[in-house]
Enzyme design. Sequence first.
Site, PDB file in Angstrom:
ATOM      1  N   PHE A 136       0.947  -1.163   0.044  1.00 38.22           N
ATOM      2  CA  PHE A 136      -0.065  -0.049  -0.122  1.00 38.22           C
ATOM      3  C   PHE A 136       0.961   1.319  -0.060  1.00 38.22           C
ATOM      4  N   THR A 139       2.457   7.120   1.590  1.00 36.99           N
ATOM      5  CA  THR A 139       3.669   7.785   2.243  1.00 36.99           C
ATOM      6  C   THR A 139       4.524   8.290   1.075  1.00 36.99           C
ATOM      7  N   HIS A 143       6.104  13.689   2.088  1.00 38.95           N
ATOM      8  CA  HIS A 143       4.444  13.839   2.711  1.00 38.95           C
ATOM      9  C   HIS A 143       4.376  12.581   3.287  1.00 38.95           C
ATOM     10  N   CYS A 246      -9.160   2.875   4.544  1.00 37.96           N
ATOM     11  CA  CYS A 246      -8.511   1.587   4.408  1.00 37.96           C
ATOM     12  C   CYS A 246      -7.451   1.794   5.841  1.00 37.96           C
ATOM     13  N   LEU A 247      -7.069   2.742   6.231  1.00 39.26           N
ATOM     14  CA  LEU A 247      -6.286   3.046   7.213  1.00 39.26           C
ATOM     15  C   LEU A 247      -7.057   2.775   8.495  1.00 39.26           C
ATOM     16  N   GLN A 287       8.179  -5.817  46.098  1.00 39.42           N
ATOM     17  CA  GLN A 287       7.176  -4.968  45.786  1.00 39.42           C
ATOM     18  C   GLN A 287       7.309  -3.886  44.470  1.00 39.42           C
ATOM     19  N   MET A 345      12.398  -5.602  33.924  1.00 36.01           N
ATOM     20  CA  MET A 345      12.368  -6.824  34.741  1.00 36.01           C
ATOM     21  C   MET A 345      13.272  -7.827  34.651  1.00 36.01           C
ATOM     22  N   GLU A 371       1.031   4.187  10.419  1.00 39.12           N
ATOM     23  CA  GLU A 371      -0.598   4.311  10.300  1.00 39.12           C
ATOM     24  C   GLU A 371      -1.046   5.380  11.192  1.00 39.12           C
TER      25      GLU A 371
HETATM   26  P1  TGC Z   1      -8.905  16.148   5.876  1.00 40.42           P
HETATM   27  O1  TGC Z   1      -9.152  17.127   5.100  1.00 40.42           O
HETATM   28  O2  TGC Z   1      -9.224  15.981   7.308  1.00 40.42           O
HETATM   29  O3  TGC Z   1      -9.812  15.021   5.048  1.00 40.42           O
HETATM   30  C1  TGC Z   1      -9.643  14.668   3.699  1.00 40.42           C
HETATM   31  C2  TGC Z   1     -10.854  13.879   3.441  1.00 40.42           C
HETATM   32  O4  TGC Z   1     -10.642  12.535   3.991  1.00 40.42           O
HETATM   33  C3  TGC Z   1     -11.897  12.489   4.822  1.00 40.42           C
HETATM   34  N1  TGC Z   1     -11.622  11.778   6.113  1.00 40.42           N
HETATM   35  C4  TGC Z   1     -11.849  10.503   5.916  1.00 40.42           C
HETATM   36  N2  TGC Z   1     -12.623   9.585   5.525  1.00 40.42           N
HETATM   37  C5  TGC Z   1     -12.543   8.438   5.929  1.00 40.42           C
HETATM   38  N3  TGC Z   1     -12.030   7.845   7.028  1.00 40.42           N
HETATM   39  C6  TGC Z   1     -11.250   8.645   7.804  1.00 40.42           C
HETATM   40  N4  TGC Z   1     -10.536   8.162   8.814  1.00 40.42           N
HETATM   41  C7  TGC Z   1     -11.056   9.917   7.510  1.00 40.42           C
HETATM   42  N5  TGC Z   1     -10.429  11.094   7.834  1.00 40.42           N
HETATM   43  C8  TGC Z   1     -10.717  12.165   6.823  1.00 40.42           C
HETATM   44  C9  TGC Z   1     -12.324  13.899   5.295  1.00 40.42           C
HETATM   45  O5  TGC Z   1     -13.706  13.902   5.563  1.00 40.42           O
HETATM   46  C10 TGC Z   1     -11.987  14.604   3.854  1.00 40.42           C
HETATM   47  O6  TGC Z   1     -13.180  14.139   2.942  1.00 40.42           O
HETATM   48  P2  TGC Z   1     -13.582  15.307   1.802  1.00 40.42           P
HETATM   49  O7  TGC Z   1     -14.544  14.752   1.041  1.00 40.42           O
HETATM   50  O8  TGC Z   1     -13.746  16.493   2.532  1.00 40.42           O
HETATM   51  O9  TGC Z   1     -12.344  15.349   0.963  1.00 40.42           O
HETATM   52  O10 TGC Z   1      -7.310  15.429   5.577  1.00 40.42           O
HETATM   53  P3  TGC Z   1      -5.967  16.295   6.009  1.00 40.42           P
HETATM   54  O11 TGC Z   1      -5.115  16.369   4.846  1.00 40.42           O
HETATM   55  O12 TGC Z   1      -6.186  17.531   6.863  1.00 40.42           O
HETATM   56  O13 TGC Z   1      -5.426  15.097   6.883  1.00 40.42           O
HETATM   57  C11 TGC Z   1      -6.136  14.528   7.899  1.00 40.42           C
HETATM   58  C12 TGC Z   1      -5.311  13.339   8.776  1.00 40.42           C
HETATM   59  C13 TGC Z   1      -4.156  14.090   9.263  1.00 40.42           C
HETATM   60  C14 TGC Z   1      -5.957  12.919  10.001  1.00 40.42           C
HETATM   61  C15 TGC Z   1      -4.521  12.359   7.752  1.00 40.42           C
HETATM   62  O14 TGC Z   1      -3.751  12.662   6.605  1.00 40.42           O
HETATM   63  C16 TGC Z   1      -4.026  11.211   8.737  1.00 40.42           C
HETATM   64  O15 TGC Z   1      -4.631  10.252   9.155  1.00 40.42           O
HETATM   65  N6  TGC Z   1      -2.362  11.325   8.405  1.00 40.42           N
HETATM   66  C17 TGC Z   1      -1.270  10.218   8.927  1.00 40.42           C
HETATM   67  C18 TGC Z   1      -1.154   9.540   7.680  1.00 40.42           C
HETATM   68  C19 TGC Z   1      -1.050   7.984   7.707  1.00 40.42           C
HETATM   69  O16 TGC Z   1      -1.709   7.577   8.756  1.00 40.42           O
HETATM   70  N7  TGC Z   1      -0.333   7.171   7.011  1.00 40.42           N
HETATM   71  C20 TGC Z   1      -0.323   6.071   7.100  1.00 40.42           C
HETATM   72  C21 TGC Z   1       0.425   5.372   5.994  1.00 40.42           C
HETATM   73  S1  TGC Z   1      -0.138   3.787   5.669  1.00 40.42           S
HETATM   74  C22 TGC Z   1       0.965   2.992   6.954  1.00 40.42           C
HETATM   75  O17 TGC Z   1       1.281   3.651   7.628  1.00 40.42           O
HETATM   76  C23 TGC Z   1       0.902   1.641   6.642  1.00 40.42           C
HETATM   77  S2  TGC Z   1       1.748   0.736   7.823  1.00 40.42           S
HETATM   78  C24 TGC Z   1       1.300  -0.720   7.570  1.00 40.42           C
HETATM   79  C25 TGC Z   1       1.835  -1.996   8.531  1.00 40.42           C
HETATM   80  O18 TGC Z   1       3.026  -2.322   8.262  1.00 40.42           O
HETATM   81  O19 TGC Z   1       1.033  -2.570   9.090  1.00 40.42           O
HETATM   82  P1  FAD Z   2       6.590  13.224   9.536  1.00 38.11           P
HETATM   83  O1  FAD Z   2       5.063  13.346   8.989  1.00 38.11           O
HETATM   84  O2  FAD Z   2       7.476  13.737   8.906  1.00 38.11           O
HETATM   85  O3  FAD Z   2       6.698  13.340  11.129  1.00 38.11           O
HETATM   86  C1  FAD Z   2       7.596  13.577  11.878  1.00 38.11           C
HETATM   87  C2  FAD Z   2       7.150  14.211  13.315  1.00 38.11           C
HETATM   88  O4  FAD Z   2       6.328  15.456  13.137  1.00 38.11           O
HETATM   89  C3  FAD Z   2       6.197  13.190  13.932  1.00 38.11           C
HETATM   90  O5  FAD Z   2       6.383  12.995  15.343  1.00 38.11           O
HETATM   91  C4  FAD Z   2       4.941  13.814  13.631  1.00 38.11           C
HETATM   92  O6  FAD Z   2       4.063  13.514  14.788  1.00 38.11           O
HETATM   93  C5  FAD Z   2       5.138  15.134  13.735  1.00 38.11           C
HETATM   94  N1  FAD Z   2       4.267  15.961  13.161  1.00 38.11           N
HETATM   95  C6  FAD Z   2       3.728  15.779  11.847  1.00 38.11           C
HETATM   96  N2  FAD Z   2       2.837  16.610  11.729  1.00 38.11           N
HETATM   97  C7  FAD Z   2       2.362  17.393  12.802  1.00 38.11           C
HETATM   98  C8  FAD Z   2       1.513  18.531  13.158  1.00 38.11           C
HETATM   99  N3  FAD Z   2       0.759  18.883  12.414  1.00 38.11           N
HETATM  100  N4  FAD Z   2       1.523  18.842  14.403  1.00 38.11           N
HETATM  101  C9  FAD Z   2       2.335  18.237  15.416  1.00 38.11           C
HETATM  102  N5  FAD Z   2       3.400  17.304  15.163  1.00 38.11           N
HETATM  103  C10 FAD Z   2       3.289  16.860  13.828  1.00 38.11           C
HETATM  104  N6  FAD Z   2       3.433   4.168   4.610  1.00 38.11           N
HETATM  105  C11 FAD Z   2       2.705   3.622   3.574  1.00 38.11           C
HETATM  106  O7  FAD Z   2       1.998   4.289   2.946  1.00 38.11           O
HETATM  107  N7  FAD Z   2       2.772   2.118   3.500  1.00 38.11           N
HETATM  108  C12 FAD Z   2       3.156   1.391   4.183  1.00 38.11           C
HETATM  109  O8  FAD Z   2       3.350   0.081   4.068  1.00 38.11           O
HETATM  110  C13 FAD Z   2       4.053   1.825   5.452  1.00 38.11           C
HETATM  111  N8  FAD Z   2       4.791   0.881   6.075  1.00 38.11           N
HETATM  112  C14 FAD Z   2       5.616   1.680   7.141  1.00 38.11           C
HETATM  113  C15 FAD Z   2       6.389   0.551   7.870  1.00 38.11           C
HETATM  114  C16 FAD Z   2       7.483   1.014   8.813  1.00 38.11           C
HETATM  115  C17 FAD Z   2       8.633   0.567   9.305  1.00 38.11           C
HETATM  116  C18 FAD Z   2       7.561   2.525   8.853  1.00 38.11           C
HETATM  117  C19 FAD Z   2       8.329   3.139   9.935  1.00 38.11           C
HETATM  118  C20 FAD Z   2       6.544   3.470   8.184  1.00 38.11           C
HETATM  119  C21 FAD Z   2       5.652   2.950   7.387  1.00 38.11           C
HETATM  120  N9  FAD Z   2       4.924   3.830   6.722  1.00 38.11           N
HETATM  121  C22 FAD Z   2       4.139   3.021   5.762  1.00 38.11           C
HETATM  122  C23 FAD Z   2       4.974   5.316   6.618  1.00 38.11           C
HETATM  123  C24 FAD Z   2       4.129   5.997   8.116  1.00 38.11           C
HETATM  124  O9  FAD Z   2       2.901   5.790   7.770  1.00 38.11           O
HETATM  125  C25 FAD Z   2       4.906   7.198   8.380  1.00 38.11           C
HETATM  126  O10 FAD Z   2       6.124   7.046   8.675  1.00 38.11           O
HETATM  127  C26 FAD Z   2       3.929   8.124   9.110  1.00 38.11           C
HETATM  128  O11 FAD Z   2       2.816   8.304   8.650  1.00 38.11           O
HETATM  129  C27 FAD Z   2       4.832   9.105   9.547  1.00 38.11           C
HETATM  130  O12 FAD Z   2       5.307   9.970   8.521  1.00 38.11           O
HETATM  131  P2  FAD Z   2       6.758  10.581   8.605  1.00 38.11           P
HETATM  132  O13 FAD Z   2       7.658   9.348   8.786  1.00 38.11           O
HETATM  133  O14 FAD Z   2       6.997  11.230   6.971  1.00 38.11           O
HETATM  134  O15 FAD Z   2       6.932  11.539   9.744  1.00 38.11           O
END
Ligand code: TGC
Ligand code: FAD
Length: 391
Positions: A136, A139, A143, A246-247, A287, A345, A371
């Site tokens: 997936f 990232t 960004h 999905c997230l 303790q 521990m 995530e």
């Molecule tokens: P924002 O303007 O708030 O939202 C954009 C549009 O999305 C809608 N929305 C949602 N829809 C469904 N589910 C949700 N949870 C939703 N949250 C928001 C929202 O209503 C809006 O819709 P529309 O129709 O108005 O366009 O978006 P933003 O750009 O301000 O960002 C919101 C934020 C910060 C919460 C979001 O971008 C976020 O969650 N950032 C974190 C990124 C993240 O989690 N990345 C994960 C990458 S994948 C990964 O890490 C896989 S690891 C997998 C593994 O190995 O297990």
């Molecule tokens: P950044 O976004 O640069 O954040 C850096 C720091 O700034 C963090 O502490 C954050 O909390 C903080 N920060 C950011 N914005 C703000 C704000 N507005 N206010 C205050 N603090 C803020 N991504 C995928 O798409 N698919 C995958 O399968 C996937 N797998 C991963 C596997 C591993 C092992 C790892 C480490 C990451 C993976 N990721 C994946 C990416 C992961 O989702 C990102 O690392 C995560 O979302 C954070 O993004 P970044 O690393 O760019 O940190």
Amino acid sequence: MKDNSFTSPDFYNIDDLLTEEHKLIRESTRSWVNKSVTPIIEEYAQKAEFPSELISGLAEIGAFGPYIPTEYGGAGLDQISYGLMMQEIEGGDSGIRSTASVQSSLVMYPIWKFGSDEQKEKFLPKLASGEMMGCFGLTEPDHGSDPGGMITNFKSDGDDVILNGAKMWISNSPFADIAIVWAKDENKRIHGLIVERGMEGFTTPETHNKWSLRASSTGELIFDNVRIPKKNILPGKSGLGAALMCLDSARYGISWGAIGAAMDCYNTALKYSLERVQFGKPIASKQLQQKKLAEMLTEITKAQLLSWKLGKLKNEDKASSAQISMAKRNNVEMAVKIAREARQMLGGMGITGEFSIMRHMMNLESVITYEGTHDIHLLILGMDITGHNAF
Ligand code: TGC
Ligand code: FAD
């Protein structure tokens, strides 16, 4: 007195809230983890390699698409069953749970929810059987927390689109057969595309030198004028919201997975403290050690209740994103803290690969970051409480 040989702390009889099917799924997953993951995982983590031999076993126990309908090869189970599976698998290793989470919630889920009939038939059964693996790509190098700013984009060219850009930190990318890639069209609207290995200009270099999630393969996705048929675009939903749905599914699974890692650390520390004698007595009689164990058990119990109730809400399709953020955030932090206390521990033994704790502790540093980072989930909750976006 409690039987200290238990392996599944259940202080509040939460088992009473589970069905016989839930318990059966938990036990069968646990027995697969004990037989297939535990004996090999330390060696793979040490050499920083993904144990690909586990793919067929994960498929056999139904860990690829537990809640995807059986007509597409999924197990057709409920959300609590999915959670319990993630808990047991992460008790083995977070990296193996990652593989199951990504395949189920980040690859099969979007195809099932937003895919065409042709896409569902072509990909879902093979993904469920492990014949095909997916990743997936959301990232990007510039960004991470703000995926909405993504640069990866595609332009229309007849029946195809031409994709350019790059994704990083992508779990399973080095060996995945397909990637669900989020990219902007010419109008800056985000879509999900199915990119297949072998498409010209598509490469997936591996990321090395990780101290965390070492038994999981992580890499990049590079798109250099990749020609993709338009029929590979997910037609059912566009916009960042599609990726965030999905997230939500994966974050829910992680809330359970973190409990598994915490339970394994707690069980290991409890057993060790009962056996380790210092100053003439088991350290469990002291303790300070009891404080650690009591606090661990309290936090595990709270996390179990949080995820169970969230599972009930998910089953009814009533779980909000903010509720999911609360559970992911709370439970992963709980597991990080327990891993840290449990490691202490064990004294010096805690830093060795003889025990699973240090591996869990290092893995959880990724889990608290991916995530959505710990702080991003706090901001999601803050916005839900106040109505103000503080991102
Ligand atoms: P924002 O303007 O708030 O939202 C954009 C549009 O999305 C809608 N929305 C949602 N829809 C469904 N589910 C949700 N949870 C939703 N949250 C928001 C929202 O209503 C809006 O819709 P529309 O129709 O108005 O366009 O978006 P933003 O750009 O301000 O960002 C919101 C934020 C910060 C919460 C979001 O971008 C976020 O969650 N950032 C974190 C990124 C993240 O989690 N990345 C994960 C990458 S994948 C990964 O890490 C896989 S690891 C997998 C593994 O190995 O297990
Ligand atoms: P950044 O976004 O640069 O954040 C850096 C720091 O700034 C963090 O502490 C954050 O909390 C903080 N920060 C950011 N914005 C703000 C704000 N507005 N206010 C205050 N603090 C803020 N991504 C995928 O798409 N698919 C995958 O399968 C996937 N797998 C991963 C596997 C591993 C092992 C790892 C480490 C990451 C993976 N990721 C994946 C990416 C992961 O989702 C990102 O690392 C995560 O979302 C954070 O993004 P970044 O690393 O760019 O940190």
